[in-house]
Design a protein around this motif. Structure first.
Motif, PDB file in Angstrom:
ATOM      1  N   GLY A   1      50.998  14.466  40.122  1.00  0.00           N
ATOM      2  CA  GLY A   1      51.081  15.628  39.163  1.00  0.00           C
ATOM      3  C   GLY A   1      51.936  16.009  37.980  1.00  0.00           C
ATOM      4  O   GLY A   1      51.556  16.911  37.248  1.00  0.00           O
ATOM      5  N   VAL A   2      53.885  16.654  38.896  1.00  0.00           N
ATOM      6  CA  VAL A   2      54.526  17.238  37.801  1.00  0.00           C
ATOM      7  C   VAL A   2      54.668  15.405  37.589  1.00  0.00           C
ATOM      8  O   VAL A   2      54.863  16.039  36.562  1.00  0.00           O
ATOM      9  CB  VAL A   2      55.852  16.916  39.033  1.00  0.00           C
ATOM     10  N   PHE A   3      54.570  14.458  37.127  1.00  0.00           N
ATOM     11  CA  PHE A   3      54.903  13.563  36.663  1.00  0.00           C
ATOM     12  C   PHE A   3      53.590  13.951  35.321  1.00  0.00           C
ATOM     13  O   PHE A   3      53.943  13.527  34.113  1.00  0.00           O
ATOM     14  CB  PHE A   3      54.169  12.000  37.250  1.00  0.00           C
ATOM     15  N   VAL A   4      52.266  14.027  35.801  1.00  0.00           N
ATOM     16  CA  VAL A   4      51.610  14.243  34.364  1.00  0.00           C
ATOM     17  C   VAL A   4      52.193  15.676  33.803  1.00  0.00           C
ATOM     18  O   VAL A   4      51.327  14.787  32.358  1.00  0.00           O
ATOM     19  CB  VAL A   4      49.966  14.618  35.165  1.00  0.00           C
ATOM     20  N   TYR A   5      52.013  16.484  34.354  1.00  0.00           N
ATOM     21  CA  TYR A   5      52.505  17.117  33.080  1.00  0.00           C
ATOM     22  C   TYR A   5      53.940  16.907  32.585  1.00  0.00           C
ATOM     23  O   TYR A   5      53.104  17.522  31.516  1.00  0.00           O
ATOM     24  CB  TYR A   5      52.669  19.022  34.861  1.00  0.00           C
ATOM     25  N   ALA A   6      54.793  16.372  32.985  1.00  0.00           N
ATOM     26  CA  ALA A   6      55.989  15.635  32.283  1.00  0.00           C
ATOM     27  C   ALA A   6      55.743  15.324  31.239  1.00  0.00           C
ATOM     28  O   ALA A   6      56.230  14.840  29.486  1.00  0.00           O
ATOM     29  CB  ALA A   6      56.985  15.657  33.213  1.00  0.00           C
ATOM     30  N   ALA A   7      54.787  14.059  31.730  1.00  0.00           N
ATOM     31  CA  ALA A   7      53.807  12.993  30.341  1.00  0.00           C
ATOM     32  C   ALA A   7      53.541  13.079  29.377  1.00  0.00           C
ATOM     33  O   ALA A   7      53.163  12.470  28.555  1.00  0.00           O
ATOM     34  CB  ALA A   7      53.428  12.006  31.185  1.00  0.00           C
ATOM     35  N   VAL A   8      52.224  14.843  30.058  1.00  0.00           N
ATOM     36  CA  VAL A   8      51.672  14.952  28.513  1.00  0.00           C
ATOM     37  C   VAL A   8      52.459  16.143  27.940  1.00  0.00           C
ATOM     38  O   VAL A   8      52.944  15.995  26.914  1.00  0.00           O
ATOM     39  CB  VAL A   8      50.814  15.508  29.598  1.00  0.00           C
ATOM     40  N   VAL A   9      53.430  17.026  28.000  1.00  0.00           N
ATOM     41  CA  VAL A   9      53.665  17.673  27.618  1.00  0.00           C
ATOM     42  C   VAL A   9      54.987  17.338  26.591  1.00  0.00           C
ATOM     43  O   VAL A   9      55.633  17.760  25.570  1.00  0.00           O
ATOM     44  CB  VAL A   9      54.645  19.137  28.344  1.00  0.00           C
ATOM     45  N   LEU A  10      56.293  17.058  27.602  1.00  0.00           N
ATOM     46  CA  LEU A  10      56.802  16.920  26.516  1.00  0.00           C
ATOM     47  C   LEU A  10      57.352  15.785  25.115  1.00  0.00           C
ATOM     48  O   LEU A  10      57.609  16.037  24.451  1.00  0.00           O
ATOM     49  CB  LEU A  10      57.870  15.654  27.901  1.00  0.00           C
ATOM     50  N   PRO A  11      56.308  14.365  25.521  1.00  0.00           N
ATOM     51  CA  PRO A  11      56.098  13.609  24.121  1.00  0.00           C
ATOM     52  C   PRO A  11      55.831  14.320  22.615  1.00  0.00           C
ATOM     53  O   PRO A  11      56.341  13.901  21.844  1.00  0.00           O
ATOM     54  CB  PRO A  11      55.431  12.558  24.655  1.00  0.00           C
ATOM     55  N   PHE A  12      54.622  15.156  23.461  1.00  0.00           N
ATOM     56  CA  PHE A  12      53.936  15.899  21.927  1.00  0.00           C
ATOM     57  C   PHE A  12      55.003  17.088  21.716  1.00  0.00           C
ATOM     58  O   PHE A  12      55.101  17.520  20.733  1.00  0.00           O
ATOM     59  CB  PHE A  12      52.629  16.423  22.662  1.00  0.00           C
ATOM     60  N   THR A  13      55.337  17.453  22.286  1.00  0.00           N
ATOM     61  CA  THR A  13      56.935  18.983  22.067  1.00  0.00           C
ATOM     62  C   THR A  13      57.853  17.825  21.289  1.00  0.00           C
ATOM     63  O   THR A  13      58.557  18.810  20.365  1.00  0.00           O
ATOM     64  CB  THR A  13      57.557  19.420  23.446  1.00  0.00           C
ATOM     65  N   LEU A  14      57.913  16.886  21.802  1.00  0.00           N
ATOM     66  CA  LEU A  14      59.260  16.663  21.266  1.00  0.00           C
ATOM     67  C   LEU A  14      59.062  15.841  19.522  1.00  0.00           C
ATOM     68  O   LEU A  14      60.260  16.566  18.575  1.00  0.00           O
ATOM     69  CB  LEU A  14      60.232  15.492  22.704  1.00  0.00           C
ATOM     70  N   ALA A  15      57.914  15.708  19.552  1.00  0.00           N
ATOM     71  CA  ALA A  15      57.389  14.831  18.517  1.00  0.00           C
ATOM     72  C   ALA A  15      57.454  16.222  17.518  1.00  0.00           C
ATOM     73  O   ALA A  15      57.248  16.233  16.302  1.00  0.00           O
ATOM     74  CB  ALA A  15      55.662  14.340  18.716  1.00  0.00           C
TER      75      ALA A  15
END
Length: 248
Positions: A54-68
């Motif tokens: 679940g922690v991985f899912v959170y990072a995998a969703v939030v980080l790419p869109f935020t960085l983009a």
């Protein structure tokens, strides 16, 4: 910099009032939701493994869109007009003001006219509970609760983080913060740990969403009272209801 921050918000608010939300298939929140769904079905292992996943899912969703979002608006640093226009479009997609009225005002009208069955039929668009056995007061209560919750995570919180981060670090960081909050909120709405079957993989997303909304949720009642005062509505009643219901 600070002028651009406010110009973007002004444009986003105007777009929201004039156009509302885009068609579902074009809404970035839907794209985020599809990415969450793709990751969700790959959960595996026991409780600890699923919680870690679940922690991985959170990072995998939030980080790419935020960085983009951050990289795009950083690249537009030399084009202030384009940054404001695109910023208004992107920021508008991080909150939903007009659509909340579009969904709830018809429910209020139908309840007022005694057309409870029709009001029940509209309720699933804004709440998760089964409306089939709700009476008029309960339908109204469900709609008001939805307005209360969505006023926080659908309007106040994304704008709060946009201004908080953008005021200190500039427009690119502010836009990234708003996008990060929207992605986090979408995670909570889809896999929050109270959702059936998501106790472990949704735990981190749900708790993070609680934390991110903590301050905006406490600012929102003050803003509601202020709005009531400015609009010459029952601001004293707003205070009384806040005092009565704030811990529910």
């Amino acid at each position: 910099m600070i002028y651009d921050l406010f110009l973007i918000v002004l444009l986003a608010l105007l777009l929201d009032r004039a156009l509302g939300d885009p068609p579902t298939r074009w809404h970035p929140t839907v794209w985020i939701g599809r990415w969450i769904e793709l990751l969700r079905v790959r959960a595996f292992g026991g409780k600890r493994m699923r919680t870690a996943y679940g922690v991985f899912v959170y990072a995998a969703v939030v980080l790419p869109f935020t960085l983009a979002a951050y990289l795009i608006f950083t690249a537009l640093g030399g084009h202030p007009l384009l940054a404001v226009v695109l910023g208004g479009l992107v920021l508008k997609l991080q909150f939903a003001w007009r659509s909340m009225a579009d969904y709830t005002e018809p429910i209020a009208r139908l309840v007022g006219e005694g057309r409870i069955e029709e009001a029940r039929a509209l309720l699933p668009y804004i709440v998760g509970r089964d409306p089939r056995n709700l009476d008029g007061r309960q339908v109204s209560s469900a709609a008001v609760e939805s307005i209360g919750e969505n006023s926080v995570d659908g309007i106040i919180s994304p704008l709060f983080y946009y201004f908080l981060v953008g005021g200190f670090l500039g427009v690119p960081a502010g836009m990234a913060a708003a996008v990060a909050f929207r992605a986090s909120s979408t995670l909570d709405s889809m896999i929050g740990y109270k959702k059936e079957g998501y106790l472990e993989i949704g735990f981190f997303s749900a708790r993070t969403d609680d934390l991110l909304n903590y301050v905006p949720a406490r600012l929102t009642p003050a803003l509601i009272v202020l709005a009531s005062l400015l609009l010459r509505e029952d601001w004293r009643g707003a205070i009384a209801i806040f005092v009565r219901d704030r811990r529910k």
